[in-house]
Design a protein around this motif. Structure first.
Motif, PDB file in Angstrom:
ATOM      1  N   ARG A   1      -4.907 120.913  46.110  1.00 32.47           N
ATOM      2  CA  ARG A   1      -4.196 119.649  46.348  1.00 32.47           C
ATOM      3  C   ARG A   1      -4.661 118.620  45.307  1.00 32.47           C
ATOM      4  NH1 ARG A   1      -1.783 117.954  51.356  1.00 32.47           N
ATOM      5  NH2 ARG A   1      -0.627 116.049  50.894  1.00 32.47           N
TER       6      ARG A   1
ATOM      7  N   LEU B   1       0.807 124.454  50.851  1.00 33.05           N
ATOM      8  CA  LEU B   1      -0.293 123.492  50.819  1.00 33.05           C
ATOM      9  C   LEU B   1       0.236 122.072  50.677  1.00 33.05           C
ATOM     10  CD1 LEU B   1      -3.337 122.927  50.756  1.00 33.05           C
ATOM     11  CD2 LEU B   1      -3.244 123.213  48.264  1.00 33.05           C
ATOM     12  N   ALA B   2       1.220 121.881  49.818  1.00 37.72           N
ATOM     13  CA  ALA B   2       1.805 120.547  49.647  1.00 37.72           C
ATOM     14  C   ALA B   2       2.469 120.058  50.925  1.00 37.72           C
ATOM     15  CB  ALA B   2       2.817 120.561  48.502  1.00 37.72           C
TER      16      ALA B   2
ATOM     17  N   ASP C   1       1.435 120.836  54.025  1.00 38.33           N
ATOM     18  CA  ASP C   1       0.493 120.884  55.160  1.00 38.33           C
ATOM     19  C   ASP C   1       0.917 121.900  56.209  1.00 38.33           C
ATOM     20  OD1 ASP C   1      -1.445 119.105  54.295  1.00 38.33           O
ATOM     21  OD2 ASP C   1      -0.383 117.365  55.073  1.00 38.33           O
TER      22      ASP C   1
ATOM     23  N   VAL D   1       1.163 127.711  47.402  1.00 38.31           N
ATOM     24  CA  VAL D   1       1.081 126.406  46.731  1.00 38.31           C
ATOM     25  C   VAL D   1       2.043 125.421  47.390  1.00 38.31           C
ATOM     26  CG1 VAL D   1       1.270 125.200  44.516  1.00 38.31           C
ATOM     27  CG2 VAL D   1       0.464 127.568  44.583  1.00 38.31           C
TER      28      VAL D   1
ATOM     29  N   ALA E   1       0.585 119.812  44.852  1.00 37.63           N
ATOM     30  CA  ALA E   1      -0.329 120.962  44.902  1.00 37.63           C
ATOM     31  C   ALA E   1      -0.171 121.761  43.620  1.00 37.63           C
ATOM     32  CB  ALA E   1      -0.043 121.830  46.119  1.00 37.63           C
TER      33      ALA E   1
ATOM     34  N   LYS F   1      -4.715 125.251  53.914  1.00 33.89           N
ATOM     35  CA  LYS F   1      -5.826 124.931  53.016  1.00 33.89           C
ATOM     36  C   LYS F   1      -7.088 125.703  53.380  1.00 33.89           C
ATOM     37  CE  LYS F   1      -7.366 120.867  55.649  1.00 33.89           C
ATOM     38  NZ  LYS F   1      -7.631 119.407  55.592  1.00 33.89           N
TER      39      LYS F   1
ATOM     40  N   GLU G   1      -2.233 112.015  43.629  1.00 37.16           N
ATOM     41  CA  GLU G   1      -1.486 111.449  44.754  1.00 37.16           C
ATOM     42  C   GLU G   1      -1.879 109.988  44.978  1.00 37.16           C
ATOM     43  OE1 GLU G   1      -0.887 115.509  47.466  1.00 37.16           O
ATOM     44  OE2 GLU G   1      -2.446 114.052  47.972  1.00 37.16           O
TER      45      GLU G   1
ATOM     46  N   ARG H   1       3.080 114.273  47.793  1.00 40.01           N
ATOM     47  CA  ARG H   1       2.285 115.460  48.079  1.00 40.01           C
ATOM     48  C   ARG H   1       2.370 116.376  46.869  1.00 40.01           C
ATOM     49  NH1 ARG H   1       1.349 116.403  53.392  1.00 40.01           N
ATOM     50  NH2 ARG H   1       1.866 114.650  54.758  1.00 40.01           N
TER      51      ARG H   1
ATOM     52  N   SER I   1       5.745 119.719  44.559  1.00 42.26           N
ATOM     53  CA  SER I   1       5.754 118.273  44.790  1.00 42.26           C
ATOM     54  C   SER I   1       6.770 117.908  45.860  1.00 42.26           C
ATOM     55  CB  SER I   1       6.081 117.515  43.495  1.00 42.26           C
ATOM     56  OG  SER I   1       7.376 117.844  43.042  1.00 42.26           O
TER      57      SER I   1
ATOM     58  N   ALA J   1      -5.316 115.484  44.866  1.00 40.09           N
ATOM     59  CA  ALA J   1      -5.535 114.260  45.647  1.00 40.09           C
ATOM     60  C   ALA J   1      -5.647 113.016  44.777  1.00 40.09           C
ATOM     61  CB  ALA J   1      -6.794 114.423  46.500  1.00 40.09           C
TER      62      ALA J   1
END
Length: 290
Positions: A270, A176-177, A179, A173, A260, A196, A275, A258, A245, A272
């Motif tokens: 994510r 992912l936030a 990248d 997790v 997740a 991802k 965000e 960011r 975050s 999105a």
């Protein structure tokens, strides 16, 4: 446990070859915190004939910086990550998510590669064969997920189906936030996989003879980074829900965010829409609630 052949692999290439030639009847063992329990409970569709020990492969345990990138070997123990001042100071989100995993005893044994590739904790999938027989769900070659019409507490509440088991990795997790990417090797070939793309509805997307070797995490200096995790037993439980975050602000205005989510879908998600809502605005209580 049933008898099995045990091989100490000397290289990633050798381990990959064994997996390929076994045609699905071999499994990797790193820290062993998941696979040993799974074998005792006989939860796998087929009991493994061969266990390939990859702890004997050299040069896969390390934590180092390469420019603006943190590189972590897949056999690095979680305890080594949480004791690293480099990780704590420059990569706090990664640090917090790792520190939230299990207990100190398990972190002394578990590896980051194993954490990212671990099996789901769904109680239908994990139901011990010795108690009432196997439950052949989708992950065991069956044609049904028992969760939708059964006890589906702690299963996916978004993006679910055909399997509703959630990805159990806290670290995924956070990655992912951020990248992050992972490096995987198959035979002599290597590839980089965005985190991802590492997961699907039915688990990780690595090929049957592909082995995760490295995690690559970009640095985000100046970002406020947090990992929040709700679980029933704080010291050891898997997340019922978690949020990773990373926020960059100029004054009160959010310049970049960011977010997740974990514990709510078959893959880390994510956020999105959230965000997009926050970016470019002053962060207030009302905006946070929205």
């Amino acid at each position: 446990m049933r008898p099995f052949k045990h091989i100490n692999a000397k290289s990633v290439e050798e381990a990959s070859k064994i997996l390929r030639e076994s045609k699905g009847k071999a499994r990797l063992n790193a820290g062993g915190t998941d696979i040993i329990v799974a074998m005792k409970d006989n939860i796998y569709p087929e009991y493994p004939e061969t266990i390939v020990n990859i702890k004997t492969i050299p040069n896969l345990s390390y934590i180092k910086e390469d420019g603006n990138m943190l590189k972590v070997g897949a056999l690095t123990l979680l305890a080594d990550i949480t004791s690293s001042s480099l990780v704590k100071q420059r990569h706090p989100l990664f640090f917090d998510s790792t520190e939230s995993v299990a207990s100190p005893n398990l972190r002394n044994t578990a590896t980051i590669g194993g954490n990212l590739c671990q099996d789901v904790r769904c109680w239908y999938y994990r139901y011990p064969q010795q108690i009432g027989g196997r439950m052949d769900c989708l992950r065991k070659g069956g044609n049904i997920c028992f969760a939708p019409k059964g006890d589906n507490r702690y299963h996916a509440i978004m993006e679910g189906g055909p399997c509703f088991a959630v990805c159990p990795s806290d670290i995924a997790v956070a990655l992912l936030a951020l990248d992050a990417k992972v490096k995987a090797q198959r035979g002599k070939s290597e590839r980089l996989i965005p985190i991802k793309n590492l997961y699907s509805q039915l688990g990780h997307t690595l090929a049957s003879d592909e082995i995760l070797t490295e995690i690559q995490i970009p640095a985000y200096p100046g970002y406020v980074q947090r990992y929040q995790k709700f679980r029933l037993r704080k010291p050891i439980d898997f997340a019922i829900v978690s949020v990773a975050s990373a926020v960059s602000k100029e004054g009160t205005v959010c310049r970049d965010v960011r977010l997740a989510l974990g514990g709510v879908a078959s893959t880390p998600v994510r956020a999105a829409q959230s965000e997009a809502l926050i970016k470019g605005r002053s962060i207030t209580v009302e905006l946070a609630e929205q």
